[in-house]
Design a protein around this motif. Structure first.
Motif, PDB file in Angstrom:
ATOM      1  N   VAL A 105       0.834  -1.207   0.000  1.00 50.36           N
ATOM      2  CA  VAL A 105       0.000   0.000   0.000  1.00 50.36           C
ATOM      3  C   VAL A 105       0.867   1.254   0.000  1.00 50.36           C
ATOM      4  N   LEU A 106       0.516   2.182  -0.888  1.00 49.51           N
ATOM      5  CA  LEU A 106       1.072   3.539  -0.820  1.00 49.51           C
ATOM      6  C   LEU A 106      -0.037   4.432  -0.290  1.00 49.51           C
ATOM      7  N   TYR A 107       0.191   5.022   0.875  1.00 48.82           N
ATOM      8  CA  TYR A 107      -0.867   5.742   1.584  1.00 48.82           C
ATOM      9  C   TYR A 107      -0.473   7.204   1.733  1.00 48.82           C
ATOM     10  N   THR A 108      -1.221   8.104   1.104  1.00 47.77           N
ATOM     11  CA  THR A 108      -0.885   9.519   1.279  1.00 47.77           C
ATOM     12  C   THR A 108      -1.865  10.151   2.272  1.00 47.77           C
ATOM     13  N   SER A 109      -1.348  11.108   3.010  1.00 44.96           N
ATOM     14  CA  SER A 109      -2.182  11.765   4.006  1.00 44.96           C
ATOM     15  C   SER A 109      -1.508  13.044   4.473  1.00 44.96           C
ATOM     16  N   HIS A 110      -2.296  13.962   5.020  1.00 52.16           N
ATOM     17  CA  HIS A 110      -1.635  15.011   5.782  1.00 52.16           C
ATOM     18  C   HIS A 110      -1.936  14.874   7.278  1.00 52.16           C
ATOM     19  N   TYR A 111      -2.488  13.693   7.631  1.00 54.39           N
ATOM     20  CA  TYR A 111      -2.678  13.401   9.051  1.00 54.39           C
ATOM     21  C   TYR A 111      -1.521  12.545   9.547  1.00 54.39           C
ATOM     22  N   MET A 112      -0.676  13.134  10.369  1.00 53.88           N
ATOM     23  CA  MET A 112       0.492  12.366  10.813  1.00 53.88           C
ATOM     24  C   MET A 112       0.092  11.162  11.660  1.00 53.88           C
ATOM     25  N   GLU A 113      -1.024  11.276  12.416  1.00 58.92           N
ATOM     26  CA  GLU A 113      -1.415  10.138  13.263  1.00 58.92           C
ATOM     27  C   GLU A 113      -1.674   8.901  12.407  1.00 58.92           C
TER      28      GLU A 113
END
Ligand SMILES: Nc1ncnc2c1ncn2[C@@H]1O[C@H](COP(=O)(O)OP(=O)(O)OP(=O)(O)O)[C@@H](O)[C@H]1O
Ligand SMILES: [Mg+2]
Length: 312
Positions: free
Chosen positions: A188-196
């Motif tokens: 999985v490549l998972y992008t986010s701007h939630y660091m948690e």
């Protein structure tokens, strides 16, 4: 472990802007790899190039041995994509949407039936399969959006901020879905701007800003970037920009970031700056209500590397 995704020297220019500016990374088979970055960092542009939706200005991409420039068709079969914008037809039911996406991936007959039914189970929405998507909540749409990306059982799943703007229950469902898919062998490549979220999910994390990867590693490796530092969080009212500048001049203060009511101060010497910190704030007319010291997290790493907060 072998690399299943390899990205080298990737560049995407839109006119003057380098939205992706010389990005290289590799993802090992079976990993959850995180791409963490603020708005406009270049996450979606990167995902769009890996999924062959847009052509790179420069650089190369390989997924499961297939080169994006030479074999985009084969590459796409290895890949599932969960786009940032929900890609479902509102007037069709969930099941109809999934049948549509399944047939786009070449599934027919009983294989398609089975894939749709398994995807609905995975989304936890089998009992609502016959309802139109327009009647779904935002979180439910996102869950079907993910189901649509895994119908053809891809080896690699690209997820572009799959939890933005949804309720905690759907968010937890999605995070556990990612864990489950990964445990079953999906990369999985998972992008986010939630660091948690990336802290919770990802084996390795790349921090992206202004089109570049500014740090990469496991959570512990990234924490070492701010090794020996603490975060002093000060709850405070009445802070002006001038006050922040005064705080920055205190000896031992590495970085300062402030919202309306909380200041975060990155320091190697939390014990010795505390007194000066509070007295400086009070002398500037601010009112301190509490002070606490915490371990650095990815937010602190981002603050240290860029001088700004990931949150805004
Ligand atoms: N088609 C386009 N034409 C011009 N500029 C674009 C285009 N697509 C993206 N950009 C610009 O490229 C930069 C990176 O955008 P991108 O969507 O990749 O960021 P992101 O990290 O996904 O941000 P977000 O968290 O907001 O989704 C931004 O400055 C954006 O305005
Ligand atoms: Mg995006």
């Amino acid at each position: 472990m072998v690399a299943i995704v390899e990205v080298a020297g990737l560049v995407k220019r839109f006119g003057e802007l380098a939205a992706v500016d010389d990005v290289s990374f590799m993802i090992r088979q079976g990993e959850v790899y995180g791409l963490l970055g603020p708005n406009g960092a270049g996450k979606t542009t990167t995902i769009s190039m890996i999924s062959c939706l847009i052509d790179p200005t420069a650089g190369s991409i390989t997924v499961d041995g297939h080169d994006a420039a030479r074999e985009p068709g084969a590459l796409k079969q290895s890949l599932g994509v969960v786009p940032q914008e929900v890609a479902l037809y509102p007037t069709l039911t969930a099941a109809e949407n999934l049948r549509f996406w399944g047939s786009m991936y070449g599934l027919r007959g009983s294989a398609l039936d089975r894939a749709v039914s398994e995807a609905l189970d995975l989304a936890g929405l089998a009992d609502r399969a016959k309802e139109r998507i327009e009647k779904y909540s935002g979180g439910m749409k996102r869950r079907i959006n993910i189901a649509a990306g895994i119908l053809h059982r891809p080896k690699v799943l690209l997820m572009d901020e799959p939890t933005v703007g949804i309720d905690p229950q759907s968010r937890n469902h999605i995070l556990e879905t990612v864990k489950g898919l990964n445990a079953a062998g999906m990369t999985v490549l998972y992008t986010s701007h939630y660091m948690e979220e990336v802290e919770y999910l990802c084996d390795r994390i790349a921090i992206m800003d202004h089109g570049r990867i500014i740090a990469e590693g496991t959570l512990n490796e990234l924490r070492d970037v701010v090794g020996g530092m603490d975060v002093v969080a000060v709850k405070v009212a009445g802070v002006s920009p001038g006050t922040l500048d005064r705080v920055r001049t205190i000896e031992g203060v590495e970085r300062v970031e402030g919202t309306d009511d909380v200041l975060e101060v990155l320091t190697r010497s939390s014990g010795s700056i505390m007194g000066r910190l509070v007295s400086t704030l009070e002398s500037e007319g601010a009112h301190v209500t509490s002070v606490s010291v915490t371990e650095p997290d990815l937010e602190s790493v981002f603050l240290h590397l860029t001088g700004k907060s990931l949150r805004d």
